[in-house]
Design a protein around this motif. Structure first.
Motif, mmCIF file in Angstrom:
data_model
loop_
_atom_site.group_PDB
_atom_site.id
_atom_site.type_symbol
_atom_site.label_atom_id
_atom_site.label_comp_id
_atom_site.label_asym_id
_atom_site.label_seq_id
_atom_site.Cartn_x
_atom_site.Cartn_y
_atom_site.Cartn_z
ATOM 1 N N ARG A 172 15.393 -13.068 1.929
ATOM 2 C CA ARG A 172 14.558 -13.207 0.864
ATOM 3 C C ARG A 172 13.531 -12.017 0.994
ATOM 4 N NH1 ARG A 172 12.864 -19.732 1.754
ATOM 5 N NH2 ARG A 172 15.139 -20.630 1.193
ATOM 6 N N ILE A 173 13.247 -11.714 -0.425
ATOM 7 C CA ILE A 173 12.441 -10.371 -0.454
ATOM 8 C C ILE A 173 11.065 -10.680 0.120
ATOM 9 C CG2 ILE A 173 13.879 -9.582 -2.080
ATOM 10 C CD1 ILE A 173 11.685 -10.413 -4.188
ATOM 11 N N LYS A 174 10.697 -11.806 0.130
ATOM 12 C CA LYS A 174 9.319 -11.989 0.739
ATOM 13 C C LYS A 174 8.959 -11.391 2.229
ATOM 14 C CE LYS A 174 9.918 -17.062 1.757
ATOM 15 N NZ LYS A 174 9.389 -18.258 1.413
ATOM 16 N N TYR A 175 10.308 -11.767 2.840
ATOM 17 C CA TYR A 175 10.373 -11.203 4.405
ATOM 18 C C TYR A 175 10.646 -9.503 4.472
ATOM 19 C CZ TYR A 175 11.046 -16.224 5.096
ATOM 20 O OH TYR A 175 10.855 -17.563 5.217
ATOM 21 N N ILE A 176 11.356 -9.253 3.391
ATOM 22 C CA ILE A 176 11.368 -7.804 3.269
ATOM 23 C C ILE A 176 10.009 -7.125 3.182
ATOM 24 C CG2 ILE A 176 12.470 -5.860 1.998
ATOM 25 C CD1 ILE A 176 14.694 -7.695 1.313
ATOM 26 N N ALA A 177 9.293 -7.465 2.186
ATOM 27 C CA ALA A 177 7.919 -7.109 1.773
ATOM 28 C C ALA A 177 6.972 -7.359 3.141
ATOM 29 C CB ALA A 177 7.317 -7.874 0.377
ATOM 30 N N ALA A 178 7.231 -8.497 3.853
ATOM 31 C CA ALA A 178 6.250 -8.646 5.066
ATOM 32 C C ALA A 178 6.519 -7.467 6.087
ATOM 33 C CB ALA A 178 6.749 -10.050 5.802
ATOM 34 N N ALA A 179 8.003 -7.183 6.286
ATOM 35 C CA ALA A 179 8.259 -6.431 7.303
ATOM 36 C C ALA A 179 7.735 -4.870 6.816
ATOM 37 C CB ALA A 179 9.814 -6.349 7.274
ATOM 38 N N VAL A 180 7.699 -4.584 5.298
ATOM 39 C CA VAL A 180 7.272 -3.420 5.280
ATOM 40 C C VAL A 180 5.786 -3.040 5.283
ATOM 41 C CG1 VAL A 180 6.799 -1.771 3.018
ATOM 42 C CG2 VAL A 180 9.176 -2.981 3.515
ATOM 43 N N VAL A 181 5.081 -4.317 5.196
ATOM 44 C CA VAL A 181 3.853 -4.093 5.524
ATOM 45 C C VAL A 181 3.229 -3.913 6.978
ATOM 46 C CG1 VAL A 181 1.587 -5.290 5.413
ATOM 47 C CG2 VAL A 181 3.068 -5.324 3.147
ATOM 48 N N LEU A 182 3.949 -4.649 7.734
ATOM 49 C CA LEU A 182 3.858 -4.846 9.428
ATOM 50 C C LEU A 182 4.276 -3.288 9.969
ATOM 51 C CD1 LEU A 182 5.305 -8.180 10.283
ATOM 52 C CD2 LEU A 182 3.027 -7.261 10.343
ATOM 53 N N ILE A 183 5.375 -2.512 9.235
ATOM 54 C CA ILE A 183 5.871 -1.382 9.934
ATOM 55 C C ILE A 183 4.877 -0.456 9.330
ATOM 56 C CG2 ILE A 183 7.357 0.587 9.320
ATOM 57 C CD1 ILE A 183 9.604 -1.606 8.878
ATOM 58 N N SER A 184 4.107 -0.438 8.235
ATOM 59 C CA SER A 184 2.767 0.392 7.964
ATOM 60 C C SER A 184 1.789 0.135 8.831
ATOM 61 C CB SER A 184 2.476 -0.069 6.432
ATOM 62 O OG SER A 184 3.505 0.612 5.482
ATOM 63 N N ILE A 185 1.332 -0.999 9.158
ATOM 64 C CA ILE A 185 0.435 -1.483 10.028
ATOM 65 C C ILE A 185 0.694 -0.849 11.259
ATOM 66 C CG2 ILE A 185 -1.097 -3.253 11.314
ATOM 67 C CD1 ILE A 185 -0.449 -4.832 8.692
ATOM 68 N N ALA A 186 1.870 -1.009 11.726
ATOM 69 C CA ALA A 186 2.331 -0.408 13.330
ATOM 70 C C ALA A 186 2.201 1.088 13.257
ATOM 71 C CB ALA A 186 3.725 -0.871 13.607
ATOM 72 N N GLY A 187 2.372 1.696 12.224
ATOM 73 C CA GLY A 187 2.243 3.187 12.014
ATOM 74 C C GLY A 187 0.947 3.922 12.033
ATOM 75 N N ILE A 188 0.090 3.105 11.559
ATOM 76 C CA ILE A 188 -1.225 3.587 11.627
ATOM 77 C C ILE A 188 -1.675 4.485 13.002
ATOM 78 C CG2 ILE A 188 -3.727 2.958 11.528
ATOM 79 C CD1 ILE A 188 -3.136 0.964 9.616
ATOM 80 N N ASN A 189 -1.396 4.074 14.157
ATOM 81 C CA ASN A 189 -1.718 4.951 15.247
ATOM 82 C C ASN A 189 -0.703 5.963 15.493
ATOM 83 O OD1 ASN A 189 0.279 3.007 16.144
ATOM 84 N ND2 ASN A 189 -0.771 2.419 17.904
ATOM 85 N N GLY A 190 0.193 6.229 14.602
ATOM 86 C CA GLY A 190 1.152 7.172 14.907
ATOM 87 C C GLY A 190 0.866 8.597 14.064
ATOM 88 N N ALA A 191 2.043 9.305 13.928
ATOM 89 C CA ALA A 191 1.691 10.778 13.390
ATOM 90 C C ALA A 191 0.852 10.898 12.123
ATOM 91 C CB ALA A 191 2.927 11.571 13.340
ATOM 92 N N ASN A 192 1.129 9.954 10.991
ATOM 93 C CA ASN A 192 0.776 9.932 9.854
ATOM 94 C C ASN A 192 -0.193 8.605 9.430
ATOM 95 O OD1 ASN A 192 0.639 10.696 6.976
ATOM 96 N ND2 ASN A 192 2.529 9.581 6.631
ATOM 97 N N PRO A 193 -1.262 8.471 10.057
ATOM 98 C CA PRO A 193 -2.193 7.531 9.837
ATOM 99 C C PRO A 193 -2.549 7.120 8.267
ATOM 100 C CG PRO A 193 -3.244 9.018 11.010
ATOM 101 C CD PRO A 193 -1.852 9.436 10.958
ATOM 102 N N GLY A 194 -2.900 8.427 7.814
ATOM 103 C CA GLY A 194 -3.329 8.264 6.475
ATOM 104 C C GLY A 194 -2.223 7.854 5.611
ATOM 105 N N GLY A 195 -1.158 8.188 5.679
ATOM 106 C CA GLY A 195 -0.010 7.871 4.698
ATOM 107 C C GLY A 195 0.488 6.351 4.725
ATOM 108 N N GLN A 196 0.276 5.676 6.046
ATOM 109 C CA GLN A 196 0.384 4.413 6.346
ATOM 110 C C GLN A 196 -0.524 3.465 5.499
ATOM 111 O OE1 GLN A 196 3.352 3.446 7.612
ATOM 112 N NE2 GLN A 196 3.677 5.683 8.264
ATOM 113 N N ILE A 197 -1.944 4.194 5.720
ATOM 114 C CA ILE A 197 -2.914 3.291 5.039
ATOM 115 C C ILE A 197 -2.834 3.381 3.667
ATOM 116 C CG2 ILE A 197 -5.528 3.530 4.535
ATOM 117 C CD1 ILE A 197 -5.820 4.293 7.405
ATOM 118 N N ALA A 198 -2.293 4.346 3.128
ATOM 119 C CA ALA A 198 -1.858 4.423 1.561
ATOM 120 C C ALA A 198 -0.949 3.351 1.219
ATOM 121 C CB ALA A 198 -1.514 5.829 1.366
#
Length: 296
Positions: A172-198
């Motif tokens: 179900r696409i609600k789970y895909i969207a949730a995964a996309v958001v979680l991946i962005s949150i997890a990436g904030i402390n990575g190499a591209n924090p500004g992009g993940q916040i965007a």
């Protein structure tokens, strides 16, 4: 038919906004790839950097004031192949759903608003968060914020719609969207924090856009109005549409931000068609009518 003729056809056809967004992104990427190669071979790589600065979104306010158009151009600019590949695949898959139910104009306004809010989150994060201040001035390119807005909007609109994912199966696409958001949150402390916040800014806009549309407020109306004004300038006259509706229908459309409710007789016929041939047999217009009826 030549490639140029295909491109011309893409932009002359009506109700073709999704393909137009895809083609614009691909064309900008192709031009940058060719120019980058040519400038490198001629020893003028610095000219490529100058060109990219005209398209990339700067994180510092002085740079943004010098290049205000970059709040939009960055969302059509990619440098890496896999970056544009995954963005365009997601835009196509989820954009098809938004387009089917809400139409071309709302898809474009959602993309533009997602880009703008993503840019806002990006610039504010570098200027207000002390942990990111050392990176102030870092530019951003890519449609990820706008595409994330489309993904979350589609999941908010049709949370139980199912995609068949390779090696995974139906999801179900609600789970895909949730995964996309979680991946962005997890990436904030990575190499591209500004992009993940965007990306998170785009996700916020996607949810808000559908939530407000269901409440009768179309946040994309200013974008649509600007588009119609530009279209009027290009074609020499505004596009006019004449419709005949009863006062009751007009009132209903106003309450729902322009989503006029179809008659019950039409809905019954659509439901009968689903029972006979399945949901996939419906036309784009029938799916839009069914969605509008579900909002009553």
């Amino acid at each position: 038919m030549s490639i140029f003729a295909d491109i011309q056809t893409t932009f002359t056809r009506r109700d073709n906004a999704l393909n137009q967004l895809l083609v614009i992104n691909v064309l900008v990427f192709a031009v940058l790839v060719v120019l980058g190669a040519v400038l490198y071979l001629t020893g003028s790589s610095s000219a490529y950097d100058i060109l990219l600065r005209q398209l990339a979104l700067p994180s510092d306010v002085p740079g943004l004031l010098r290049h205000p158009w970059t709040v939009l151009t960055y969302a059509f600019t990619h440098e890496k192949f896999f970056h544009i590949l995954f963005n365009m695949l997601n835009l196509y898959w989820f954009g098809m759903l938004v387009r089917e139910y809400l139409g071309d104009r709302r898809l474009v306004s959602l993309y533009i608003l997602g880009a703008l809010v993503g840019a806002l989150f990006f610039v504010l994060s570098y200027n207000l968060l002390p942990v990111l201040r050392p990176g102030l001035g870092v530019p951003m390119v890519g449609a990820s914020g706008a595409v994330t807005a489309v993904i979350v909007a589609a999941a908010t609109l049709l949370p139980d719609y199912t995609f068949n994912l390779f090696l995974i199966g139906p999801v179900r696409i609600k789970y895909i969207a949730a995964a996309v958001v979680l991946i962005s949150i997890a990436g904030i402390n990575g190499a591209n924090p500004g992009g993940q916040i965007a990306h998170l800014g785009g996700a916020f806009l996607g949810f808000l856009y559908i939530n407000q549309l269901q409440r009768g407020r179309d946040l994309g109306r200013p974008v649509i109005a600007v588009g119609e004004w530009v279209n009027g300038l290009l074609h020499g006259r505004p596009r006019l549409r004449v419709t005949h509706r009863s006062p009751q229908a007009n009132a209903a459309a106003s309450k729902r931000g322009g989503l006029a409710q179809p008659p019950q007789e039409e809905i019954d016929l659509i439901l009968d068609k689903i029972s006979r041939s399945g949901y996939e047999s419906l036309s784009k217009e029938e799916k839009q009518k069914l969605f509008r009826a579900s909002q009553q």
